[in-house]
Each structure stands twice: as structure tokens, then as C-alpha cells.
Design an enzyme around this catalytic site. Structure first.
Site, PDB file in Angstrom:
ATOM      1  N   ASP A   1       4.406   1.295  13.277  1.00 41.20           N
ATOM      2  CA  ASP A   1       3.739  -0.004  13.335  1.00 41.20           C
ATOM      3  C   ASP A   1       4.566  -1.136  13.950  1.00 41.20           C
ATOM      4  OD1 ASP A   1       1.464   1.055  12.187  1.00 41.20           O
ATOM      5  OD2 ASP A   1       2.060   0.504  10.168  1.00 41.20           O
TER       6      ASP A   1
ATOM      7  N   ASP B   1       0.795  -1.217   0.000  1.00 39.61           N
ATOM      8  CA  ASP B   1       0.000   0.000   0.000  1.00 39.61           C
ATOM      9  C   ASP B   1       0.830   1.272   0.000  1.00 39.61           C
ATOM     10  OD1 ASP B   1       0.856  -0.406   2.603  1.00 39.61           O
ATOM     11  OD2 ASP B   1      -1.149  -0.400   3.481  1.00 39.61           O
TER      12      ASP B   1
END
Length: 843
Positions: free
Chosen positions: A460, A53
């Protein structure tokens, strides 16, 4: 001849000098982010691509590793090309690959999307810009594939757009596109119409395009094509039987959910579809799996579970082309206790699970997981119940090998080579097969003299420590733990005690203090209990005083804070909230800060700050880099250029105006006693990475053709231990590094003070645009990235100044080149080495 020589010399002056830097990834390994799509070539064994992405497109290699193929087009102005919303391969030419690229459909991405095409497996690309945006990092990005090539006419492609833009067609192999006026469905589902920033309030649009390769031709094109749309009211699957002249909803279809994947099994002449009640990749609490028999025109509900066992939607769908009726489907979001995978060998009449409950809470696992290619993933997934992953939208079975399968998650790419063991032995070996995929969103980098070579704070996945330069090609055994944050926004070390390291977590709702400290160079960590706990400050930037006794924290929400000797953090009122900060690496008392165009200095370890030297007409300080080994030397990047101070910020001198609008700045060890200055800014070669070894007098383009995405979101560190090595952290492609010699005069020198340090600069915090998820967080953070591109200057060369005309040139001085009239002999033991036609140097 004289005129020709003059012209050649003029061209040399105008052309930006390019140093020989070859870039490669620091190997964190394991991907680290969301892989929403995988595509195998249907006719050529071994050809496959994985899309990410925010990290671009990757091509599969024979050894299960991956090669990034879109770096060259992800320039500062083309940063959104790392957002891959769809991929298509030409069934009749294994060398041709297409992708729909663009990052966001809202204001975060000012650029329209594009269809890129390559004739050579991604070695080179051509781009066709679309009249609308493409959302590779938007909701619904795991649906697909939205892009497809006609299997019987390679010149024809279809693309299903977002945002209500409908269906588009190309008849010249992707070079030009026109809207299909006969297709009127637009996919009207909006995840959250109240979302004011536009991320969740845009129409998901069309979800996939699938050709029926078993159908006949109409006017030289495949006659039957299916298109999925994000609708759940009257229809969500449409079909044409006349090559796109007319379209109609497929009769008898379910209308309760959104179709995520639609895949053809040509031997069965069946279309398999996974459905979920959300667009994904984070949502989806109900769903279904259906088989559509094209010949009979009948729909069969083959959902693997029902009742209380159905608490998720379905995303990933793998169809075995060698064994008709064999397929694997994945839960889209089963957040507890784990994802679930289902396999059927009878077209969905019956299913087997990859795990089942035994005597609760025990589970019977019909698989084992190997993380040998990325060891840090083992403690990561073992810290939670979700071993198999989450956000599973991509799942594929190799069309030439029923045992070879791959599936993407929000963390990594899993797969293996013994899938058929599922059927009888009930023991499938799942491996991390993301070697070569580096999809980290890097928040900050540090390198330290005689200390840890590289500290990497990431979104993340928390962060990673590389103790020495020799470890850069080995995936770490663990990520930063205790405390574990979803993201680490900043990291710094104490200049005089480099084993002391501090980092910041970026969890606004975290139940643990958002400051972690280490006393062994980042190998192990502990919570800093001086920081506020639940609901306290988070994120931002941290600076560690040279002696390691004081932490200064410019938080994202809570202003600037200070803690000395691990006392409770207290507010620093004399430095504006959100200030850029850095600690002097040799003088413990000095801390530097900046807000707007003003520079501040603290002489009492951050207790108080006062405005100091001026930075010309600068209105925005982006970054501050304190020299790793010289007290009082500070470099500052601003909107008008670079400034240097040698008196702890009391006064500044502006470097050459050759580099302007500078983002990050860093210092790294050069040859001998020199230190090299690295900067992301606007220069003769455009918005790129430049280096100077003569205190900013001249600059060299060291980025070359390597793409780093938007330079405003890149992070930068020069190696403090290996001469000429520099690190670049990107927003989506992990960390790059390269080594080389930057031509120039005498740079900043190492002081005589004994070192035991751990590195250079302090950077300005930029929020990550990345939205992949970890086991502990699936939130979305965002920031608009600067993509302004100023015209490249051609008024000044990046070559080094000439030496004085002495009989012998000194170490690092110029000793030759066209037009050079100085000495051609070097002081012993150095020799004159040619760098280019216009510059030779004593090395």
C-alpha cells in the site's frame, strides 16, 4: 542435594534458552493503514483507543502518541487477534477495555473470533473464544461500534455479530456470552453474492450497539438500547425499552441506506446516524445523515448536501458532548477531488464545509495540514488530490475538549487541537497524529554490509529506506517514488556494488514498468524500462547479481524473467514459475532458485538453471539466504528444517533438527567475525523466532513474549552493520528490531575480501492479507496464512556446546555455568560474563 542439582540441570536442558532481546518498532510513522474506529472514554479525560484492521489496538498517550496494546496476544496461533472489529470501554472504570477480535469470516482465517478484555488498559488480556468468526479486516469494518458496555451496569455487554449470527450478550463482564433470542434481525446485506472466495459474499450483519444512558433501569440494566443492522428494506435500526426483553424497529426510520454510526447526544436526548448505500470502507456513492429525537420519536433528515453535490455516502460522525447540537460528519468515499468534512453547530440545520470550490479548479481550503510527525506523508498526499483522506469511518471529538478531534483514514490518523476555529476563523490545523501507530504490511527486508542499513518493501505505501542504524527512530522524509507503486513486493541489492538496488511493484494493471532501480542505496529511484509496460508481469521476488549487471525476476504472473545490462526481460525456462530466488552476494555468476523441494543453481548469471544439491526429504523450500560476505555459502529454510551449503549449492548439510518447519531465514552480523543465523520455525519454545551463532548447532528463542502475528507471513533480515541486531517485518505491525548476544560457538566468518555491500537474504514472496488503501489503489489482495502449531519439543537444550578442556577459554567460548568443567579463565583481554545460571561466555 545431588538429586536436586540433577533435577535443576535436567530442567535447564529441557527449557528453551531465551536471550535478552527487547523489541521496538522501526519508526516509519504515520500509521500507514486503515484506522476504522476511535473510542474516547466518556468520563475520564485522556483515555482513548484506536483500532486498526490488521495492526491491533492502540492506546492514546498524553503527548498525542499511541502505544500498541495487543502485541502480546498476536502470536503465531493467535495472529487473527490483530484484526480489531470493535472496541468498548467501561464508562465506570477507565482501566477496563474490551475488543472483538478476528481477521476474516471466510476461509482465510481458520479461527473463530473472540472477545478480549483487559482490567489494566491493555497491559494484560483475558480471552473468550466465540462460536463464530469475527471480521476485523472484512467489508463493513468501519461501521460501529458493534460492542458496547451498559453505562449503568458494567457487567452487561452487547455484541453485534456478522454472518447472520445476530446479537450476543454477556452478564459477567465479557467472560461468557449467550445469544439474544429476542433479537431476530441479522443484517442480511451481502456486498457481492457472486464472490467465490467469501470475502464479499458474507452477510455484513449488525453494525452498531448504542445504549441510551438517559433511560431508566429495568432489572438493574439500562432499559433503552439501539442496534443498527445492515439492512435497507424494511428496517435497519431497532430499539428495546425493556433492557432487551423485546425489540422492535424504530418507527418512521429511513430504509434506503445502511446505518454506519449511531451516536447518542445525551443532553439533547438525540441519536445521530450516518448512512451509506454500501458497507464501506471502499464503497458508498450515496447516503444521508439523520437525527432521531428520542423524546418526540421523530426523524429529521439533516444530510449536509443534496443533488449533484451528493455523490458519496457518510461514515465518520463526531458528536460534541460539551456543546449539544455541534457535530462533524465525513464523506465515506469522495474519491475526487478529496474527502469532504462538514460541521454543524445547530444540530444539522445548517452546515459548513472544510473546503469549497472557488473558480474551478481552484479550491478554498479552510484548513492547513501538518505532517511533521511523519514527513513521508506530505509527498504521498501531494501526489494526489486527496489530502484529507479516504475511507473516513472513524471521527471523534474529545468529550472533554471541543478543540481536540481525531479521524481515521485508509492511510493515517489525522486530527488536531483547534477544531472550534472552524466556526469563526475558517482555518483548522489538521495534523498527522498517528505517532506510534505502525500498521504497515511488510513484504520484504534487506540490510547490507557497509551499505544501506534497512530497505523495507511494504504493501500500500510502496517502501522506505533507512540509511543507517541511527535513522531507525526517525520517520523517513519520503517513501519510494519514481516509480511509485501501490505496493512493493520485493527488494534486493547487488552484493559487490551495494549502492545498486532493485525493487518490484505489485500492480497487475499498472501503466508503468513494475521494476525500479536505484544507484544510491535506495535514496532515489528510476524506472527500469527493460521491464514490460502495461499489462506485463508484476509482483513476485527479485534478485540482483553481485556485480549489479543482471536482474532475475520470479514474477507473480509471467514466470521467471532475466535482464542483463538493462536489456529487455526474457523468460528463463529452466527455472519453474513461482520459484524462490536469491543471488550469491559475492560471486556474480551464481544465482540460486528453488521450487517444491528441489534446489537449482545458475552459474551463468541466471541464463540457465540446473538442479543441484538435495535437501533431504524436504518438499517445500520457503526461503534462501545467501551469505552477505562469503561466496558460495547458502542457507535454505524448508518444511523439515534448515540446510547449509558452502559450495554454492552443490551439496547441503542439514542443521540440527531442533528447528523444523522453517519459514524465513536470514544472516546478520554477530560479535567479532561471527555471523548469526535467524530463523522463523517450530522449536522448543513453539512457533517463534530463533537465532544461532554456531552454524545451527544450537538455537535460542529471541522472540520472547513479543507477538509478530503469523510467522509464515513475517519477513526477516539480520543487520549487516550492527552486531547482534535483527529486523522482523510483520503483516500489519510494521517492522520490529532488537539487539542482543546469542550464546554459541564459532559462527560463519567474514571473508577477507574488501566490502562495499548492502545486505543479506532473499526471501520467498508471500501475498499480503492487508486491504487498506493508498491514493492509487484500493484493491484487496489476500492469502490464507498458515496457523498450524506443532507441539514444542522439550528434548534438547538451546545452550551452546562446551569447549575443550584447555587452560584458557577463547573469545566467545563458554567459561562457566552449572555442570561446566572447562576453563574458567578467558584469553586476554576478554572476561567471563554470566549469561544465565548454566552458561557464561568470554566477551
Amino acid at each position: 542435594m545431588k538429586y536436586l542439582q540433577a533435577a535443576q540441570l535436567l530442567l535447564a536442558v529441557l527449557a528453551p534458552v531465551r536471550a535478552a532481546f527487547t523489541w521496538q518498532n522501526v519508526k516509519i510513522g504515520g500509521g500507514g493503514g486503515f484506522v476504522p474506529g476511535i473510542v474516547f472514554h466518556p468520563k475520564t479525560k485522556g483515555v482513548a483507543y484506536a483500532r486498526t484492521d490488521i495492526g491491533g489496538l492502540y492506546r492514546l498517550n498524553a503527548d498525542d502518541s499511541w502505544t500498541a496494546v495487543t502485541d502480546s496476544i498476536a502470536t503465531d496461533s493467535g495472529w487473527n487477534k490483530w484484526g480489531i472489529d470493535a472496541v468498548a470501554l467501561d464508562p465506570n472504570d477507565a482501566n477496563k477495555v474490551y475488543a472483538a477480535v478476528g481477521m476474516y469470516t471466510n476461509s482465510w482465517d481458520p479461527n473463530n473470533g473472540a472477545i478480549i478484555r483487559s482490567p489494566d488498559k491493555g497491559a494484560t488480556w483475558s480471552t473468550t473464544t466465540l462460536s463464530f468468526k469475527v471480521g476485523g479486516n472484512m467489508p463493513g469494518r468501519g461501521m460501529g461500534e458493534r460492542l458496547a458496555v451498559d453505562p449503568q451496569n458494567s457487567k452487561i455487554l452487547y455484541f453485534g455479530a456478522r454472518s447472520g449470527n445476530g446479537l450476543w450478550k454477556s452478564t459477567d463482564s465479557g467472560a461468557t456470552w449467550t445469544k439474544v433470542s429476542s433479537f431476530t434481525a441479522t443484517g442480511t446485506y451481502i456486498p457481492d453474492a457472486s464472490d467465490s472466495n467469501g470475502y464479499n459474499s458474507d452477510k455484513i450483519g449488525l453494525t452498531w450497539v448504542t445504549f441510551d444512558s438517559t433511560s431508566g433501569l429495568v432489572n438493574g440494566a439500562t432499559s433503552r438500547i439501539f442496534v443498527g443492522t445492515a439492512d435497507n428494506t424494511t428496517a435497519s435500526v431497532y430499539v428495546t425499552n425493556d433492557a432487551g426483553a423485546t425489540w422492535a424497529p424504530v418507527a418512521g426510520q429511513p430504509v434506503k441506506y445502511f446505518p454506519h454510526k449511531g451516536k447518542l447526544q445525551p443532553a439533547q436526548k438525540c441519536l445521530y446516524i450516518t448512512y451509506a448505500d454500501g458497507a464501506g470502507p471502499y464503497d458508498g456513492t450515496l447516503g444521508a445523515v439523520y437525527q432521531y429525537n428520542i423524546t418526540a420519536g421523530t426523524w429529521t433528515d439533516i444530510t449536509p448536501v443534496s443533488g449533484s453535490d451528493l455523490y458519496f455516502g457518510f461514515g465518520g460522525l463526531g458528536v460534541d458532548m460539551l456543546k449539544p447540537g455541534t457535530l462533524v460528519v465525513a464523506s465515506l468515499n469522495s474519491w475526487w477531488p478529496d474527502a469532504q468534512l462538514f460541521r454543524s453547530t445547530d444540530s444539522g440545520a445548517t452546515w459548513s464545509k472544510i473546503w469549497e470550490w472557488a473558480n474551478y479548479p481552484a479550491q478554498n481550503l479552510y484548513y492547513t495540514i501538518s505532517t511533521s510527525k511523519a514527513p513521508w506523508i506530505d509527498p504521498f498526499i501531494n501526489a494526489d488530490t486527496k489530502h484529507l483522506g479516504w475511507m473516513i469511518e472513524a471521527l471523534e471529538i474529545d468529550p472533554f475538549d471541543s478543540n481536540h478531534w481525531l479521524y481515521g483514514t485508509g492511510l493515517t490518523l489525522f486530527g488536531g487541537h483547534d477544531l472550534t476555529n472552524w466556526d469563526a476563523k475558517k482555518n483548522v490545523t489538521i495534523q498527522v497524529l498517528a505517532d506510534g501507530i505502525e500498521e504497515m504490511s511488510v513484504q520484504e527486508l534487506r540490510s547490507a554490509p557497509s551499505g544501506t542499513e534497512l530497505l523495507v518493501a511494504v504493501g500500500d505505501d510502496n517502501g522506505f529506506t533507512f540509511k543507517s542504524a541511527d535513522s531507525l527512530n526517525t520517520a523517513p522524509s519520503t517513501y519510494w517514488q519514481n516509480p511509485t507503486y501501490a505496493s512493493s513486493s520485493s527488494v534486493d541489492y547487488a552484493g559487490n556494488k551495494p549502492a545498486n538496488v532493485v525493487r518490484v511493484g505489485n500492480d497487475a494493471s499498472g501503466s508503468v514498468q513494475q521494476i525500479g532501480v536505484s544507484t544510491d542505496g535506495g535514496a532515489t529511484w528510476n524506472i527500469d524500462y527493460a521491464a514490460p509496460a502495461t499489462g506485463g508481469p508484476y509482483g513476485g521476488q527479485v534478485a540482483y547479481c553481485a556485480d549489479g549487471d543482471t536482474v532475475i525476476w520470479s514474477s507473480s504472473a509471467g514466470g521467471v524473467l532475466r535482464s542483463q545490462f538493462q536489456s529487455t526481460f526474457t523468460a528463463v525456462s529452466s527455472l519453474p514459475s513461482g520459484a524462490v530466488i536469491a543471488a550469491d552476494k559475492r560471486s556474480n555468476a551464481y544465482i540460486y532458485g528453488a521450487s517444491g523441494g528441489s534446489f537449482y543453481v545458475s552459474k551463468d548469471t541466471g541464463a540457465t538453471f540446473a538442479k543441484a544439491g538435495t535437501l533431504g526429504a524436504a518438499t517445500s523450500v520457503r526461503d534462501i539466504a545467501a551469505h552477505p560476505t562469503t561466496a558460495g555459502e547458502v542457507w535454505v529454510s524448508t518444511d523439515i528444517g534448515i540446510f547449509r551449503s558452502t559450495d554454492s549449492g552443490a551439496t547441503f548439510t542439514q542443521a540440527t533438527s531442533e528447528i523444523t518447519d522453517v519459514q524465513q531465514i536470514a544472516l546478520g552480523l554477530g560479535s567479532g567475525t561471527n555471523w548469526v543465523v535467524y530463523a522463523f520455525g517450530t522449536g522448543p519454545a513453539g512457533n517463534k523466532l530463533y537465532a544461532s551463532s554456531d552454524l545451527g548447532a544450537t538455537w535460542t528463542d529471541i522472540q520472547g513474549s513479543q507477538g509478530f502475528g503469523a510467522i509464515s507471513s513475517c519477513k526477516l533480515a539480520g543487520s549487516a552493520n550492527k552486531a547482534g541486531q535483527v529486523y522482523v517485518g510483520t503483516n500489519g505491525r510494521g517492522v520490529f528490531y532488537a539487539s542482543g548476544v546469542v550464546a554459541g560457538g564459532s559462527g560463519s566468518s567474514i571473508t577477507s575480501k574488501a566490502l562495499s555491500s548492502t545486505t543479506s537474504k532473499a526471501t520467498s514472496t508471500v501475498s499480503s492479507v492487508k486491504t487498506t488503501s493508498s491514493a492509487s489503489s484500493v484493491g484487496t489482495t489476500s492469502k490464507t496464512l498458515s496457523t498450524s502449531t506443532k507441539p514444542a519439543s522439550t528434548s534438547k537444550t538451546s545452550t551452546a556446546p562446551t569447549t575443550t578442556n584447555t587452560a584458557v577459554a577463547k573469545h566467545y567460548e563458554q567459561c562457566g555455568g552449572i555442570g561446566f568443567t572447562g576453563p574458567a579463565t578467558c584469553v586476554s583481554p576478554y572476561t567471563c560474563q554470566k549469561q544465565n545460571d548454566y552458561y557464561s561466555q568470554c566477551l
